[in-house]
Structures are given as structure tokens and as C-alpha cells.
Design an enzyme around this catalytic site. Structure first.
Site: not given
Ligand code: HEM
Ligand SMILES: *[C@@H]1O[C@H](CO)[C@@H](O)[C@H](O)[C@H]1NC(C)=O
Ligand SMILES: *[C@@H]1O[C@H](CO)[C@@H](O)[C@H](O)[C@H]1NC(C)=O
Ligand SMILES: *[C@@H]1O[C@H](CO)[C@@H](O)[C@H](O)[C@H]1NC(C)=O
Ligand SMILES: *[C@@H]1O[C@H](CO)[C@@H](O)[C@H](O)[C@H]1NC(C)=O
Ligand SMILES: *[C@@H]1O[C@H](CO)[C@@H](O)[C@H](O)[C@H]1NC(C)=O
Length: 348
Positions: A81, A85, A113, A212
Site C-alpha cells: 500500500r 500512496h 495516511n 485488497h
Molecule cells: C481503488 C482505490 C482504493 C481505495 C479507495 C483504497 C482504500 C483503502 C482503505 C480505506 C484501506 C484501509 C485503511 C485503514 O483502515 O487504515 C486500504 C487498505 C489497503 N489497501 Fe487500498 N485502496 C485503494 C486502492 C489500493 C491499491 C491500488 C493498492 C495497491 C496496489 C491498495 C492496497 C491496499 C492494501 C494492501 C491495504 C491493507 C494495508 C494494511 O493492512 O496495512 N489499495 N485501502
């Protein structure tokens, strides 16, 4: 056998020194003209970038990541992630890693973030190990790209050759970080944000959202779907009732917004295609996930179906889209710098 091998080729050694110089000058001029014709100062990234200057780079990153993973099962998701970002905010320039200072307003405290993006100490550990192995050579932006690739691979996902040679930026932009895709964005908004950084608003959006398939999410991003969707006072109609009940146990009404749940309840730490099967069962965890399937006949829905049916198709697209994402507005050549410490601009 081609006889040309044994024949003496027309040799530049036979030329007069002055005409050799002229040839060299002409060649240089032609190369420069071609180069600047493309884009001034824009060099290409390449997978072999550190082959001579830091041949152990992949081995070093992998060693530090595996070590970190022993204490933190979530770290591979978090590092994946971070690269996202980083790249969506003024390009893949390591800007997300900069701390507050007299010249920097850190992106770490932007809404998407703050208390959410994580893994910074592991990036520091990778950087320290690389400064030991090949001082001043590997950029922080490249560390994020390599860490994402290795994280996906070690979680069971696809492998790809990651293009390298990014340079680190010397600025940050918290305004742009606040405009990262939001879990409450609808499909149109998500597509605009992907298009705005030059990614494909259909295939790249669907493939990259597949990240995700692992990692965690805080209840504050899920609870509104359970209790008050878009301010309606009702649950999100696009959410499966059984999954809603499950999520409600994890995230009770009025409960702790920072409590964590799994993004993919089927296989929480594995990188696989179950994300798309979940969407098909209306078990997307975020509104932004389910949006990919929400509009009937939307081109994103067809791709969700394809990836649900073929993990191979998903893996191939994901690898390709990660390379595209990793190319967003990169600094190369003499642009930017190679930071010594990922948290601060050199010489400050
Ligand atoms: C399409 C738009 C996207 C939105 C709206 C989004 C939103 C989010 C949100 C809200 C979370 C949870 C954060 C939290 O609860 O603190 C999350 C987690 C995550 N996102 Fe996304 N995301 C998007 C795209 C992506 C992309 C493009 C990637 C990587 C290629 C990605 C990888 C991840 C990963 C791996 C997590 C888990 C992180 C962890 O456990 O530390 N996301 N995302
Ligand atoms: C960094 O600066 C931002 C914006 O000025 C501020 O909100 C945040 O609390 C600061 N963080 C730290 C750790 O100083
Ligand atoms: C970031 O989170 C901290 C701790 O929850 C909070 O005190 C602070 O106000 C938040 N910063 C911003 C800029 O929202
Ligand atoms: C920061 O990002 C915002 C929003 O993307 C943009 O309008 C602004 O020009 C950027 N600021 C700088 C200094 O680049
Ligand atoms: C999607 O969200 C944008 C604002 O982010 C809004 O202007 C638009 O009306 C929404 N579209 C739909 C179909 O709800
Ligand atoms: C739901 O959200 C709306 C708009 O944000 C708010 O006005 C309303 O009070 C909320 N309802 C409940 C039951 O929390």
C-alpha cells in the site's frame, strides 16, 4: 558459416583521426536530438538498473522483509500500500516517507495516511541495510517499488521484473495526499482519480484494487456501510446480509473506529483472486470495492467477472498494472536525489 566472421570488417581504425572525431560528434548530436525529442531529461526505468552498482539489492530487501514478517503478518500488505500512496501523490518519488521538517509538511498526516499507512520502520531498516551494502545508490522510491513486488510474491501472488532507477523527490504534497482515492468514492470518482495519474480507469483500477486481497481495514471505513450508508440511516443495499452480520460483530454500532478487520475474510494474508469472488457474492469490504461491480453493464464489472474466474488472468494484469503504477511521474537521471535517509531530504 557466414564468412563475414573471418573477414576484416571495414574498420574505423582505418579512418583519419579528424573524421573519427566528426563521426563521434555527429553520433552524439543525433543521440541528444533523439533523447530531447522524447522528453528532456526523461530516462527510462529498467530492471537491470542496479546490476552493477548494487547487485544484491533484491536479496537485501527480501531478507529484511522476511525478518519483519516474522513479527508482523500484515507487513507485506502495508508495504504494498505504501508504494500506491507514494505513486499517486506527485509520482513515485518517495515523498510519503518524508517526515515533518522546516521545509516539509509530511504526507504521513494526510487523512488517508494518518494512523493508517504503516511500515515506515521497515523501510528504514531496508534503507540502512542498503546503505551498508552500497552507500548512496538505491533510492527510497525504488525501495518502495521493490518492497511491494517482493511482498506480493512472498504472499503467493504474481512475480514480475520491477523497473528501477527512480530518484527521490525533495518535496511533499499533503493536499494531493488528502485527495487519494477514498473508500467512500463512487465508481466515477475512482475512475477520475486513476485517470488523473495516467492509469487506465478500467483495467488498472480493477486489477490494482485486487490488492485488497490482503491486509486490514479499520472499522471507521466499514461502519457507515453497516449503519448509515451515505447518510441514509440504512445499511448499504449492495452489501450481502450475511457478510453485514459478520462485519457488525467486528464493528459494532458506535464502537472503536480504529478496531481492525480483514479486507479479505476468505484468505486474509494470501495474495489470490478471492477478492473478486467476494465482490461477486456482494462481500466487498469497502464501498469502493463493491463499486467495481455496482453499475450493471459497467466495463469494470466484466473484468471483475474475468478475474474471479481466472486467477491467472488477474495475476497477469496485476503485474502489468503495478509496473504502470510504478512509472507514474518518476524522476530519473539527474532529477531529484538518492536520499541517504528516507525520512529527510539530503543536506537538511
Ligand atoms: C481503488 C482505490 C482504493 C481505495 C479507495 C483504497 C482504500 C483503502 C482503505 C480505506 C484501506 C484501509 C485503511 C485503514 O483502515 O487504515 C486500504 C487498505 C489497503 N489497501 Fe487500498 N485502496 C485503494 C486502492 C489500493 C491499491 C491500488 C493498492 C495497491 C496496489 C491498495 C492496497 C491496499 C492494501 C494492501 C491495504 C491493507 C494495508 C494494511 O493492512 O496495512 N489499495 N485501502
Ligand atoms: C506534522 O505537521 C502536520 C501539519 O502541520 C501536523 O498536523 C502534524 O501533527 C505534525 N506531526 C508531527 C509528528 O509533528
Ligand atoms: C492524526 O491522528 C492523531 C492520533 O489519532 C490525531 O491526534 C491527529 O489529530 C491526526 N492528525 C490529523 C492531521 O488529522
Ligand atoms: C499539490 O497538489 C495539489 C492537488 O493535487 C495541486 O493542486 C498543487 O498544485 C500541488 N502543489 C504543489 C506545490 O505542487
Ligand atoms: C459520484 O461522486 C461524485 C462526487 O465525488 C458526485 O459528483 C457524483 O454525482 C456521484 N455519482 C453518482 C452516480 O452517484
Ligand atoms: C447518518 O448520517 C447523516 C449524514 O451524515 C446524519 O445526519 C444522521 O444523523 C446519521 N444517522 C444516524 C442514525 O447516525
Amino acid at each position: 558459416m557466414p564468412s563475414g566472421r573471418s573477414m576484416a570488417p571495414p574498420s574505423p581504425r582505418g579512418m583519419l583521426p579528424s573524421s573519427r572525431r566528426l563521426v563521434a560528434v555527429l553520433l552524439l548530436a543525433a543521440a541528444a536530438a533523439l533523447g530531447f525529442g522524447v522528453r528532456a531529461g526523461a530516462a527510462q526505468l529498467c530492471a537491470e538498473y542496479y546490476d552493477r552498482t548494487c547487485p544484491g539489492v533484491h536479496r537485501v530487501v527480501r531478507r529484511v522483509l522476511k525478518k519483519a514478517h516474522e513479527a508482523d503478518a500484515r507487513i507485506y500488505a502495508s508495504l504494498t500500500r505504501l508504494h500506491f500512496h507514494d505513486c499517486f501523490v506527485q509520482g513515485c518519488d518517495g515523498s510519503i516517507l518524508l517526515d515533518n521538517s522546516s521545509s516539509i509538511v509530511s504526507e504521513k498526516f494526510a487523512t488517508p495516511n494518518n494512523n493508517s499507512a504503516r511500515g515506515y520502520p521497515v523501510v528504514d531498516a531496508v534503507k540502512a541495510a542498503l546503505e551498508e551494502a552500497c552507500p548512496g545508490v538505491v533510492s527510497c522510491a525504488d525501495i518502495l517499488a521493490i518492497a511491494a513486488k517482493i511482498s506480493v510474491e512472498l504472499s503467493g501472488g504474481p512475480r514480475w521484473r520491477v523497473p528501477l532507477g527512480r530518484r527521490d523527490g525533495t518535496t511533499a504534497n499533503i493536499t494531493a495526499a488528502n485527495n487519494l482515492p477514498s473508500p467512500f468514492d463512487n465508481l466515477t470518482a475512482l475512475q477520475h482519480k486513476f485517470g488523473a495519474v495516467g492509469l487506465d480507469a478500467t483495467t488498472d483500477l480493477v486489477a490494482l484494487s485486487g490488492a485488497h486481497t490482503f491486509g486490514r481495514v479499520r472499522c471507521q471505513f466499514v461502519a457507515p456501510r453497516l449503519y448509515n450508508f451515505s447518510g441514509t440511516g440504512r445499511p448499504d443495499p449492495a452489501l450481502d446480509g450475511g457478510y453485514r452480520a459478520l462485519l457488525s460483530l467486528r464493528c459494532p454500532r458506535g464502537g472503536d473506529g480504529s478496531a481492525l478487520g480483514d479486507l479479505d475474510p476468505a484468505t486474509p494474508d494470501a495474495f489470490d483472486s478471492s477478492y473478486y469472488a467476494n465482490l461477486g457474492a456482494r462481500r466487498g469490504t469497502l464501498q469502493s470495492d463493491q463499486e467495481l461491480l455496482s453499475a450493471p453493464g459497467a466495463p469494470t464489472a466484466a473484468i471483475v467477472g474475468r478475474f474471479a474466474g481466472s486467477q491467472k488472468a488477474f495475476f497477469r494484469s496485476f503485474a502489468r498494472s503495478m509496473v504502470s503504477m510504478g512509472n507514474i511521474e518518476v524522476l530519473t537521471g539527474s532529477q531529484g536525489e538518492v536520499r541517504r535517509n528516507c525520512r529527510v531530504v539530503n543536506g537538511s
